[in-house]
Write a protein that holds these residues in place. Structure first.
Motif, short mmCIF file in Angstrom:
data_model
loop_
_atom_site.label_atom_id
_atom_site.label_comp_id
_atom_site.label_asym_id
_atom_site.label_seq_id
_atom_site.Cartn_x
_atom_site.Cartn_y
_atom_site.Cartn_z
N ILE A 74 -1.97 64.61 41.43
CA ILE A 74 -1.69 64.02 40.12
C ILE A 74 -0.85 62.75 40.27
O ILE A 74 -1.05 61.75 39.56
CB ILE A 74 -0.98 65.06 39.22
N SER A 75 0.11 62.77 41.20
CA SER A 75 0.93 61.58 41.44
C SER A 75 0.08 60.42 41.94
O SER A 75 0.30 59.26 41.56
CB SER A 75 2.03 61.90 42.46
N GLY A 76 -0.91 60.73 42.79
CA GLY A 76 -1.80 59.68 43.28
C GLY A 76 -2.60 59.04 42.16
O GLY A 76 -2.78 57.82 42.11
N ILE A 77 -3.09 59.88 41.23
CA ILE A 77 -3.83 59.34 40.08
C ILE A 77 -2.91 58.46 39.22
O ILE A 77 -3.30 57.39 38.76
CB ILE A 77 -4.42 60.50 39.25
N ALA A 78 -1.66 58.91 39.02
CA ALA A 78 -0.71 58.12 38.22
C ALA A 78 -0.41 56.78 38.89
O ALA A 78 -0.31 55.75 38.21
CB ALA A 78 0.58 58.92 38.02
N ILE A 79 -0.28 56.77 40.20
CA ILE A 79 0.01 55.53 40.92
C ILE A 79 -1.16 54.57 40.80
O ILE A 79 -0.98 53.36 40.59
CB ILE A 79 0.33 55.83 42.40
N LEU A 80 -2.39 55.09 40.92
CA LEU A 80 -3.57 54.22 40.86
C LEU A 80 -3.74 53.61 39.48
O LEU A 80 -4.18 52.46 39.35
CB LEU A 80 -4.82 55.01 41.26
N PHE A 81 -3.41 54.36 38.42
CA PHE A 81 -3.62 53.85 37.07
C PHE A 81 -2.42 53.03 36.59
O PHE A 81 -2.60 51.96 36.01
CB PHE A 81 -3.90 55.01 36.10
N GLU A 82 -1.21 53.51 36.80
CA GLU A 82 -0.03 52.78 36.32
C GLU A 82 0.34 51.62 37.23
O GLU A 82 0.96 50.65 36.80
CB GLU A 82 1.15 53.74 36.21
N GLN A 83 0.02 51.73 38.52
CA GLN A 83 0.30 50.69 39.52
C GLN A 83 1.77 50.29 39.58
O GLN A 83 2.10 49.10 39.49
CB GLN A 83 -0.56 49.46 39.25
N PRO A 84 2.68 51.25 39.75
CA PRO A 84 4.07 50.85 40.02
C PRO A 84 4.22 50.24 41.40
O PRO A 84 5.18 49.52 41.67
CB PRO A 84 4.82 52.18 39.91
N LEU A 85 3.27 50.53 42.27
CA LEU A 85 3.21 49.88 43.57
C LEU A 85 1.74 49.68 43.92
O LEU A 85 0.87 50.45 43.49
CB LEU A 85 3.92 50.70 44.65
N LYS A 86 1.46 48.64 44.68
CA LYS A 86 0.10 48.29 45.06
C LYS A 86 0.04 48.01 46.55
O LYS A 86 1.07 47.81 47.21
CB LYS A 86 -0.37 47.06 44.27
N VAL A 87 -1.16 47.97 47.07
CA VAL A 87 -1.35 47.64 48.47
C VAL A 87 -0.83 46.23 48.74
O VAL A 87 -1.14 45.30 48.00
CB VAL A 87 -2.84 47.77 48.86
N GLY A 88 -0.01 46.09 49.77
CA GLY A 88 0.58 44.80 50.11
C GLY A 88 2.00 44.64 49.61
O GLY A 88 2.68 43.68 50.00
N ASP A 89 2.50 45.57 48.76
CA ASP A 89 3.86 45.48 48.26
C ASP A 89 4.86 45.93 49.32
O ASP A 89 4.57 46.83 50.12
CB ASP A 89 4.03 46.34 47.01
N LEU A 90 6.04 45.32 49.29
CA LEU A 90 7.15 45.77 50.13
C LEU A 90 7.98 46.75 49.30
O LEU A 90 8.54 46.38 48.26
CB LEU A 90 8.02 44.60 50.57
N VAL A 91 8.03 48.01 49.74
CA VAL A 91 8.70 49.05 48.97
C VAL A 91 9.78 49.71 49.83
O VAL A 91 9.76 49.63 51.05
CB VAL A 91 7.70 50.12 48.47
N GLU A 92 10.69 50.37 49.13
CA GLU A 92 11.75 51.12 49.79
C GLU A 92 11.92 52.44 49.03
O GLU A 92 12.25 52.43 47.84
CB GLU A 92 13.04 50.32 49.79
N VAL A 93 11.69 53.56 49.72
CA VAL A 93 11.78 54.87 49.09
C VAL A 93 12.37 55.86 50.09
O VAL A 93 11.95 55.92 51.25
CB VAL A 93 10.39 55.35 48.60
N ASP A 94 13.36 56.61 49.63
CA ASP A 94 13.95 57.67 50.44
C ASP A 94 14.40 57.15 51.82
O ASP A 94 14.19 57.80 52.85
CB ASP A 94 12.95 58.82 50.60
N GLY A 95 15.00 55.95 51.84
CA GLY A 95 15.50 55.37 53.08
C GLY A 95 14.45 54.71 53.94
O GLY A 95 14.76 54.21 55.03
N LEU A 96 13.19 54.69 53.50
CA LEU A 96 12.10 54.09 54.25
C LEU A 96 11.70 52.77 53.61
O LEU A 96 11.46 52.73 52.41
CB LEU A 96 10.90 55.04 54.31
#
Length: 491
Positions: free
Chosen positions: A126-148
């Motif tokens: 379900i989280s994957g579907i939400a990410i694909l539709f809402e697009q809080p992050l996209k391929v090519g983005d520089l992200v930082e989550v949980d120390g990563l």
């Protein structure tokens, strides 16, 4: 099993009967067999492959024709692929004679099982579907989550692949991006501000530090000039004056390497100006050094004199900013030599340094050409320049230290009316359009001085055809130019 062997008369016949065995009955009187199950799995795999291929085809052919970023293309192609695969699977079920309405009970049972035994997989799905539709992050983005921290390489239904800055690929469950706070450095606008802390010794000229930090930032090719770099005086530290250089970049993945390069440049600029970077230290103060001398004398035969004990103040000494190893004057001293800036306060001088930069040019160097857009304003700090017309091959005038050049095109909003080149080694103070607006807002007398200078060139303005009508008096010309400057720069 023996009964099956007897009835089937052999092992091959047993497996054939097992293959055709009826598992359960459907609503329309048909039976669900192992044969039908294998066919459904086979056709479902085919539907998934076809959906993936169509998604890739749409991404590489149709979406590539539009100006869409990589992340949006990946999201659209993934959603289309999953939809086609889902529709294909439903068609397979219908063609097999399975009533979809009869699957509601099965789906309910499976839902309970998923809720208890497969809750993590369901949550990631379900989280994957939400990410694909809402697009809080996209391929090519520089992200930082949980120390990563890393770059998003792929977003699938269950997980997201993140490539760290060390080129290590990490598979992160999609649930992490929904439940945790995610820093997306590339969200909407890739421009971000980088903070570089710098500490200098007590007693250092703060204006000189500002000049050094800004000079280092403007020499770096990745630093954006708009918004312009800034210097903050953060605090009085335990052993240093703590500053912070703030610059803007538009390539977040390169920030670690960028900060390293900028630190090298800052260190070089500080050394050129003999500015010391202190280190943590402690001072030892002796209240009664005479008693200590007597203790040492009583402990041994060797004599200890006052000269044997020295109390040294280890506080970082202020550098002698007057001596310049490079043999060049600071930008502050050069600005002080300009008649208009002679009476500016230290704070005003520091603001000037933040709004412009020094540019040193050799002889016969072209500064700007005739017909170029007017995007910079220059003050000659030292040396001289020649203003000439390339079209007419004609010398117009020479300008020397303390004079303005390039102001007509920038202030009148017109292309360059002539070319400018240096006659000798020349140092310029350069201010672009945005910073000139701040400069004129903070120093309205400077706008008056420039307007008065332009008012003496009425013939040039008239020949360019930018005067609205014939203005008889020089005062009228001054008022018109001053009003145009106010309009262009919204002063």
């Amino acid at each position: 099993m023996e009964w099956l062997l007897q009835e089937g008369q052999g092992v091959p016949e047993f497996f054939r009967n097992l293959y055709k065995a009826k598992l359960f009955e459907l609503d329309d009187g048909k039976f669900f067999t192992l044969d039908l199950l294998i066919q459904l799995i086979f056709y479902a795999v085919i539907a998934y492959i076809v959906g993936s291929l169509i998604g890739r085809l749409i991404r590489n052919t149709i979406l590539s024709r539009f100006k869409i970023d990589r992340g949006t293309k990946e999201a659209i192609s993934s959603v289309v692929g999953y939809l086609i695969a889902g529709v294909g699977f439903l068609i397979v079920l219908t063609s097999a004679g399975i009533d979809l309405s009869s699957l509601t009970v099965v789906a309910g049972v499976l839902g309970v099982g998923i809720g208890f035994g497969l809750q993590n997989i369901a949550s990631n799905f379900i989280s994957g579907i939400a990410i694909l539709f809402e697009q809080p992050l996209k391929v090519g983005d520089l992200v930082e989550v949980d120390g990563l921290r890393g770059i998003v390489e792929k977003i699938s239904i269950r997980s997201t692949v993140v490539r760290t800055l060390d080129n290590v690929f990490v598979i992160v469950p999609n649930q992490k991006f929904i439940e945790n706070n995610v820093v997306n450095w590339s969200y909407r606008d890739k421009k971000c501000r980088v903070h570089v802390p710098v500490g200098v010794a007590y007693g250092t000229d703060t204006t000189l530090v500002t000049e050094a930090l800004l000079a280092a930032s403007r020499r770096h090719p990745r630093v954006l000039q708009q918004p312009s770099p800034k210097v903050w005086f953060k605090e009085f530290g335990d052993s240093s004056l703590n500053f912070e250089l703030l610059v803007w970049v538009d390539d977040p993945p390169s920030i670690p390497q960028f900060k390293s390069d900028l630190n090298f440049s800052i260190e070089n600029e500080l050394n050129l100006r003999d500015i010391n970077i202190p280190f943590p230290q402690r001072d030892l103060h002796l209240k009664n050094p005479e008693d200590l001398i007597q203790i040492f004398q009583g402990a041994g035969n060797s004599k200890v004199s006052d000269s044997d004990i020295s109390i040294e103040d280890s506080t970082a000494k202020a550098p002698d900013t007057a001596s310049k190893s490079s043999g060049t004057q600071s930008l502050r001293d050069l600005l002080r030599q300009i008649s208009y800036f002679q009476n500016c306060t230290p704070r005003q001088i520091r603001e000037l340094i933040e709004q412009g930069f020094r540019q040193m040019l050799p002889a016969e160097q072209i500064i700007c050409r005739e017909g170029d857009p007017g995007n910079s304003f220059y003050v000659i700090l030292s040396g001289s320049v020649e203003i000439y017309s390339e079209k007419l091959n004609k010398h117009i005038v020479n300008r020397h230290a303390g004079e303005f050049i390039g102001e007509m095109a920038l202030l009148m909003g017109i292309p360059r009316s002539a070319s400018i080149r240096t006659n000798e080694q020349t140092t310029l103070f350069v201010v672009d359009h945005t910073n000139l607006q701040r400069l004129l807002s903070n120093h309205p007398q400077l706008a008056d001085q420039i307007s008065a200078e332009l008012a003496t060139r009425s013939e040039s303005l008239e020949s360019m055809g930018i005067l609205p009508e014939k203005i008889d008096s020089e005062q009228g010309m001054f008022q018109w130019i001053r009003g145009r400057i106010n309009t262009l720069f919204e002063i």
